[in-house]
Motif scaffolding. Structure first.
Motif, PDB file in Angstrom:
ATOM      1  N   MET A  27      -0.985  -4.476  -5.123  1.00  0.00           N
ATOM      2  CA  MET A  27      -0.514  -3.121  -4.832  1.00  0.00           C
ATOM      3  C   MET A  27      -1.645  -2.129  -5.084  1.00  0.00           C
ATOM      4  N   CYS A  28      -1.710  -1.101  -4.256  1.00  0.00           N
ATOM      5  CA  CYS A  28      -2.682  -0.029  -4.449  1.00  0.00           C
ATOM      6  C   CYS A  28      -2.157   1.226  -3.764  1.00  0.00           C
ATOM      7  N   THR A  29      -2.861   2.327  -3.949  1.00  0.00           N
ATOM      8  CA  THR A  29      -2.537   3.551  -3.230  1.00  0.00           C
ATOM      9  C   THR A  29      -3.684   3.909  -2.282  1.00  0.00           C
ATOM     10  N   LEU A  30      -3.346   4.651  -1.257  1.00  0.00           N
ATOM     11  CA  LEU A  30      -4.342   5.292  -0.396  1.00  0.00           C
ATOM     12  C   LEU A  30      -3.960   6.759  -0.302  1.00  0.00           C
ATOM     13  N   ALA A  31      -4.892   7.620  -0.690  1.00  0.00           N
ATOM     14  CA  ALA A  31      -4.644   9.062  -0.681  1.00  0.00           C
ATOM     15  C   ALA A  31      -5.407   9.701   0.482  1.00  0.00           C
TER      16      ALA A  31
ATOM     17  N   VAL B 103       0.860  -1.184   0.000  1.00  0.00           N
ATOM     18  CA  VAL B 103       0.000   0.000   0.000  1.00  0.00           C
ATOM     19  C   VAL B 103       0.895   1.232   0.000  1.00  0.00           C
ATOM     20  N   ASN B 104       0.800   2.029  -1.044  1.00  0.00           N
ATOM     21  CA  ASN B 104       1.574   3.264  -1.145  1.00  0.00           C
ATOM     22  C   ASN B 104       0.709   4.440  -0.706  1.00  0.00           C
TER      23      ASN B 104
ATOM     24  N   VAL C  74      -7.287   0.095  -7.646  1.00  0.00           N
ATOM     25  CA  VAL C  74      -5.985   0.723  -7.875  1.00  0.00           C
ATOM     26  C   VAL C  74      -5.765   1.843  -6.875  1.00  0.00           C
ATOM     27  N   HIS C  75      -6.790   2.668  -6.668  1.00  0.00           N
ATOM     28  CA  HIS C  75      -6.656   3.848  -5.813  1.00  0.00           C
ATOM     29  C   HIS C  75      -7.796   3.913  -4.799  1.00  0.00           C
ATOM     30  N   TYR C  76      -7.446   4.312  -3.591  1.00  0.00           N
ATOM     31  CA  TYR C  76      -8.418   4.597  -2.537  1.00  0.00           C
ATOM     32  C   TYR C  76      -8.137   5.999  -2.000  1.00  0.00           C
ATOM     33  N   ALA C  77      -9.151   6.595  -1.392  1.00  0.00           N
ATOM     34  CA  ALA C  77      -8.990   7.913  -0.774  1.00  0.00           C
ATOM     35  C   ALA C  77      -9.698   7.918   0.569  1.00  0.00           C
ATOM     36  N   VAL C  78      -9.186   8.739   1.486  1.00  0.00           N
ATOM     37  CA  VAL C  78      -9.810   8.893   2.788  1.00  0.00           C
ATOM     38  C   VAL C  78      -9.617  10.341   3.228  1.00  0.00           C
ATOM     39  N   GLY C  79     -10.672  10.916   3.771  1.00  0.00           N
ATOM     40  CA  GLY C  79     -10.603  12.314   4.186  1.00  0.00           C
ATOM     41  C   GLY C  79     -11.989  12.856   4.404  1.00  0.00           C
TER      42      GLY C  79
ATOM     43  N   LEU D  51       4.107   8.997  -7.472  1.00  0.00           N
ATOM     44  CA  LEU D  51       3.997   7.706  -6.798  1.00  0.00           C
ATOM     45  C   LEU D  51       2.708   6.996  -7.210  1.00  0.00           C
ATOM     46  N   GLY D  52       1.638   7.765  -7.378  1.00  0.00           N
ATOM     47  CA  GLY D  52       0.379   7.164  -7.810  1.00  0.00           C
ATOM     48  C   GLY D  52       0.468   6.568  -9.205  1.00  0.00           C
ATOM     49  N   ILE D  53       1.101   7.284 -10.118  1.00  0.00           N
ATOM     50  CA  ILE D  53       1.254   6.790 -11.487  1.00  0.00           C
ATOM     51  C   ILE D  53       2.177   5.575 -11.531  1.00  0.00           C
ATOM     52  N   ALA D  54       3.267   5.615 -10.765  1.00  0.00           N
ATOM     53  CA  ALA D  54       4.175   4.468 -10.716  1.00  0.00           C
ATOM     54  C   ALA D  54       3.455   3.233 -10.178  1.00  0.00           C
ATOM     55  N   THR D  55       2.559   3.432  -9.215  1.00  0.00           N
ATOM     56  CA  THR D  55       1.788   2.314  -8.665  1.00  0.00           C
ATOM     57  C   THR D  55       0.936   1.661  -9.736  1.00  0.00           C
ATOM     58  N   GLU D  56       0.321   2.466 -10.591  1.00  0.00           N
ATOM     59  CA  GLU D  56      -0.520   1.919 -11.655  1.00  0.00           C
ATOM     60  C   GLU D  56       0.279   0.976 -12.549  1.00  0.00           C
ATOM     61  N   ALA D  57       1.511   1.366 -12.867  1.00  0.00           N
ATOM     62  CA  ALA D  57       2.359   0.511 -13.702  1.00  0.00           C
ATOM     63  C   ALA D  57       2.866  -0.703 -12.921  1.00  0.00           C
ATOM     64  N   TYR D  58       3.312  -0.459 -11.706  1.00  0.00           N
ATOM     65  CA  TYR D  58       3.937  -1.505 -10.895  1.00  0.00           C
ATOM     66  C   TYR D  58       2.980  -2.665 -10.629  1.00  0.00           C
ATOM     67  N   ARG D  59       1.719  -2.342 -10.309  1.00  0.00           N
ATOM     68  CA  ARG D  59       0.788  -3.412  -9.930  1.00  0.00           C
ATOM     69  C   ARG D  59       0.526  -4.362 -11.091  1.00  0.00           C
TER      70      ARG D  59
END
Length: 270
Positions: free
Chosen positions: A170-174, A128-129, A236-241, A152-160
């Motif tokens: 792999m995913c991101t949390l923003a 989780v990035n 691929v992407h999550y957000a919290v806020g 970092l978000g774009i790299a995650t898309e490729a990496y996963r």
């Protein structure tokens, strides 16, 4: 995962990383946090600390090797270590830009490279990035920070996609703004004498600090991460806020660029 798995969390000595490390330890995970100065940490409880500076290749390799020596595996990596940086792009020293990118972008890549071989051997792993809602848009006086988190978000898309066949997720949390000590550790670009940005930068900085001071409890992020780790097929992407911060992501996708820009200008009183 057996015994809830072995977790490595970078930047776990304070803020979102500390909250997440303690929360996951309480859920039965074997949690290892990293800090550049673990000897200064007291009362870590169930969280074990390793020395790591994500800007230094040798430091990353040594910490991961020590973790593997102790546990024999790494099930989960949470790339949380990051630094804040503010200032007019024109006047931000380039060395400061490079230093921020070393921590916020190149650092996570170093850690990923160091844990992937072990995860591939295991046939499973979860990374989780931690990015930022600020990484989805160029925010005034936060351009370098936004750029690093966006990268970092774009790299995650490729990496996963590259890791998919190895069983590594792999995913991101923003996150948005949370009540942490991030403002105290930010690099604030010193303004030049008679800088034309003095008034607008000052006003924007006050607004940024107000957002952090009034932010939600960091445990909200910890609970979100725990929920993500239960997913067998994560997004691929999550957000919290806050609702408004999360809504801004929808506005960014839906509105024409110049209209969204006007909303930001109004928000920052520029």
């Amino acid at each position: 995962m057996k015994n809830k798995g072995v977790v490595l969390i970078t930047g776990a000595s304070s803020g979102l990383g500390e909250a997440t490390a303690n929360f996951l330890a309480g859920k039965g995970y074997r949690v290892y946090g990293t800090s550049r100065n673990p000897s200064r940490i007291s009362g870590a409880g169930a969280v074990r600390f390793l020395r790591m500076d994500v800007r230094e290749e040798a430091s990353v390799q040594e910490a991961v090797a020590e973790l593997l020596r102790q546990e024999g595996r790494i099930d989960i990596l949470i790339n949380n270590a990051g630094v804040g940086i503010t200032g007019p792009l024109e006047e931000t020293p380039h060395e400061a830009c490079l230093d921020a990118m070393e921590t916020n972008f190149h650092g996570p890549l170093r850690v990923i490279r160091s844990v992937v071989p072990a995860m591939r051997k295991q046939g499973e792993g979860f990374i989780v990035n931690i990015t930022s809602i600020a990484g989805y848009m160029g925010l005034p006086y936060r351009g370098v920070y936004s750029a690093g988190k966006s990268a970092l978000g774009i790299a995650t898309e490729a990496y996963r996609m590259e890791l998919r066949s190895f069983g590594i997720l792999m995913c991101t949390l923003a996150p948005g703004d949370y009540s942490t000590n991030i403002a105290a550790g930010r690099f604030h670009s010193p303004l030049r004498e008679n800088s034309p940005y003095r008034e607008t930068y000052g006003n924007s900085l006050d607004l940024m600090n107000d957002h952090v001071d009034s932010g939600n409890d960091p445990m909200e992020v910890a609970r979100k991460i725990h929920g993500i780790l239960q997913k067998k097929n994560p997004k691929v992407h999550y957000a919290v806020g806050s609702p408004m911060q999360r809504f801004s992501l929808s506005l960014k996708r839906l509105l024409p660029d110049k209209i969204f820009e006007r909303l930001l200008l109004k928000h920052y009183k520029l």
